[in-house]
Design a protein around this motif. Structure first.
Motif: not given
Length: 345
Positions: A329, A78, A87, A139-140, A90-91, A82-83, A136
């Motif tokens: 995902l 990642v 992500y 990161l979240l 998603l956040s 991609e973040v 994941t």
């Protein structure tokens, strides 16, 4: 695992993945954000990465390359792109869920005439070994903590609720570590119910991947966070047998990190080889004996672990829970997220 059986499992997984690509559009999604494929009636909507990325275009990226490097697991590719594309949207979605949960809580408090504090919003993150669920989750945790509405975000992994090795040995379960029966499921359920009950302080055991065991007399303390992330192989399993409740009953939103079985197997072997050159060389490592294996012997050993433990656990216990997730995902062969499947509200 015999080659013919392995091929059959891979083909079955490929068919299941293909079955998930035809999804219809939920009401209100602008045409510019339309998923890549739609059709039929389904409780899910499927986005390709480009259409999903547009959902986070207006949100700033509150993460640096150095921070990403610290949370990225070994073998996970990642990057900041991609973040931003996967992500961050998603956040943002999770932030909306937390905010709506807050509105519902206030309505309940008014209706019931109570004064009890709101309980943490619980997010479950599941998936196979080597899928990247740990990255994941971390990161979240970082991204969610930087939304102003909920700065207190905690992460707990279910590894801490594995039975200690001595107990696994006593039960003959060392070769089934990671299977549902290798966990202290009552302790895990008690932990989650106490969090959702609003207890001021709840503790969890700590697991060391270095020594491959629970750390004696060490506890992780969770003090009424705004959001609690629970990451593990089996967090989405339904109740079974005489059990009335299970962890998944107390999860408010769930994410399943998915990939084709051949890719997961390859990533596991690659990671094993990298660990052989790094962590396995630590004298305190449980896996120190593997550091001296030559390349071919290390590959053979990793493939045997996959064939006898990780692969069967995926097929029997983990993969069947994918359909219970709020969001899936899906990763491609390069370990990057290519599709996102979201359950409609």
């Amino acid at each position: 695992m015999p080659a013919t059986v392995q091929a059959t499992d891979q083909n079955a997984h490929a068919r299941r993945a293909h079955d998930l690509t035809a999804r219809d559009l939920p009401p209100g999604v602008p045409p510019a954000l339309a998923p890549s494929r739609s059709g039929g009636h389904s409780p899910f909507v499927d986005f390709d990465r480009a259409s999903w990325a547009r959902l986070g275009e207006t949100s700033p990226l509150p993460l640096t390359a150095a921070e990403l490097e610290r949370v990225r697991s070994l073998g996970d590719a990642v990057d900041l792109a991609e973040v931003r594309e996967v992500y961050l949207p998603l956040s943002r979605l999770l932030n909306l869920h937390v905010q709506e949960g807050g509105r519902l809580y206030r309505a309940y408090r008014t209706f019931l005439g109570g004064t009890a504090a709101r309980t943490p919003f619980v997010i479950g993150i599941a998936g196979s070994v080597s899928a990247g669920k740990s990255t994941t989750a971390r990161l979240l945790r970082l991204l969610l903590a930087r939304w102003p509405q909920h700065p207190r975000v905690e992460l707990v992994t279910t590894d801490g609720f594995l039975h200690p090795n001595a107990e696994l040995e006593r039960r003959g379960l060392m070769q089934r570590k990671g299977f549902p029966e290798s966990y202290d499921r009552r302790a895990l359920l008690r932990f989650v119910t106490e969090v959702k009950a609003g207890r001021a302080e709840v503790t969890a055991p700590v697991y060391s991947h270095l020594v491959y065991d629970i750390v004696p007399d060490e506890r992780l303390v969770v003090r009424r966070p705004d959001i609690l992330l629970i990451e593990g192989l089996n967090v989405l399993q339904p109740a079974s047998g005489n059990t009335a409740l299970t962890v998944s009953d107390f999860i408010d939103f769930s994410v399943y990190v998915d990939a084709a079985t051949p890719d997961l197997r390859r990533w596991y072997v690659d990671r094993f080889l990298k660990l052989r050159e790094t962590a396995f060389r630590d004298p305190a490592s449980y896996f120190r004996r593997y550091a001296e294996l030559d390349h071919d012997a290390a590959v053979a050993h990793a493939e045997n672990i996959w064939a006898t433990i990780n692969g069967p656990n995926l097929e029997e216990n983990i993969l069947p829970t994918r359909g219970r997730a709020s969001l899936v995902l899906t990763k491609g062969p390069r370990h990057d997220v290519t599709r996102i499947r979201l359950r409609k509200v």
